[in-house]
Design an enzyme around this catalytic site. Structure first.
Site, PDB file in Angstrom:
ATOM      1  NE  ARG A  36       1.126   8.146  11.010  1.00 52.31           N
ATOM      2  CZ  ARG A  36       1.954   9.073  11.514  1.00 52.31           C
ATOM      3  NH1 ARG A  36       1.932  10.297  11.064  1.00 52.31           N
ATOM      4  NH2 ARG A  36       2.788   8.746  12.489  1.00 52.31           N
ATOM      5  CG  HIS A 120       6.763  16.537  16.618  1.00 48.75           C
ATOM      6  ND1 HIS A 120       5.931  15.912  15.709  1.00 48.75           N
ATOM      7  CD2 HIS A 120       6.229  16.260  17.845  1.00 48.75           C
ATOM      8  CE1 HIS A 120       4.958  15.301  16.353  1.00 48.75           C
ATOM      9  NE2 HIS A 120       5.103  15.495  17.638  1.00 48.75           N
TER      10      HIS A 120
END
Ligand code: OAD
Length: 244
Positions: A36, A120
């Site tokens: 991001r 993840h």
């Protein structure tokens, strides 16, 4: 004057049960882009969270691997940063109990840390979406993925998916991660924007007497809840603690 770094040093020295949550920011110094930031994966034209959604992957694995190929090449050759090495040393010294990482790059493993929850997932296993066969990291898979092409199952020709969590899938090891946070006397988040759940919710499970620290370049939504927040480069901040 007492600075946030002094407070961090105090908390660090007192802590006997540190749990660290890491995000993409701990690997940017290894050359792997985060998601991001202005230079992150989502800053590329046409790339957004949708590309990392399981439904999108099922429909269009070609689109995923086209973007993932160059990223995979970088991840493959990346080496642990100061932060990864620092955390490995803290584990050796018995101070760090668990690393919970959102990163799939395997750099905590490469650094030699052993108690790592890869929430993840990781790239050491590849799963066939059709016949459920699984492969280890074999050279032909590495080569195909590096070229930005779709690796397929040698048994049934089904599409192989890296053993990572896409949006729309359950994370791995959440229960264990929650338990680790509950038993910590210090919870530190390193290099994460803390906007993706359930990981962003993990610090909320800390004991009421535990301290909470965030080291990240940019502000996060949890900054107000932390005892110490330092905005800066995580390698540089940890270097100033002077433990390695
Ligand atoms: P983000 O890209 O959301 O956040 C990384 C944060 O690290 C940013 O806030 C940067 O400012 C900061 N940062 C970058 N380099 C840094 C450095 N050298 N020192 C300190 N801070 C630095 O990445 P994550 O929070 O890890 O999930 O993202 C979480 C999840 O979103 C990922 O695991 C991935 C992504 O979509 C899935 O794909 C399921």
């Amino acid at each position: 004057m007492y600075t946030p770094l002094d407070t961090l040093m105090d908390l660090f020295q007192k802590s006997r049960s540190l749990v660290v949550i890491t995000g993409a920011g701990v690997s940017t110094k290894a050359g792997i882009p985060d998601f991001r930031s202005q230079t992150g994966v989502y800053a590329q034209e046409g790339v957004n969270e949708n590309l990392f959604h399981i439904e999108h992957f099922r429909q269009s694995p070609e689109a995923f691997y086209k973007v993932f190929g160059p990223l995979y090449q970088v991840i493959r050759s990346a080496q642990p940063t100061y932060t990864h090495r620092f955390l490995k040393r803290m584990e050796e010294l018995g101070r760090l109990k668990t690393i919970i990482t959102q990163n799939i790059d395997g750099l905590h493993h490469k650094a030699g840390s052993s108690n790592v929850i890869e929430i993840h997932g990781h790239l050491r296993q590849w799963d066939c979406l059709s016949c459920r066969n699984s492969y280890g990291l074999e050279p032909w898979i590495e080569e195909t993925v590096s070229r930005g092409e779709v690796p397929t199952c040698s048994g049934c020709q089904g599409v192989l998916k890296p053993h990572v969590v896409f949006f729309g899938e359950y994370v791995m090891g959440l229960e264990k991660a929650m338990q680790a946070v509950q038993t910590a006397d210090l919870v530190m988040v390193l290099g994460s924007s803390l906007v993706v759940y359930p990981v962003a919710g993990l610090p909320g499970y800390r004991d009421e007497n535990a301290y909470f620290v965030i080291l990240n370049k940019e502000p996060t939504p949890l900054d107000d809840e932390a005892d110490v927040v330092i905005h800066g480069d995580v390698d540089e901040i940890l270097q100033r603690l002077g433990f390695l």
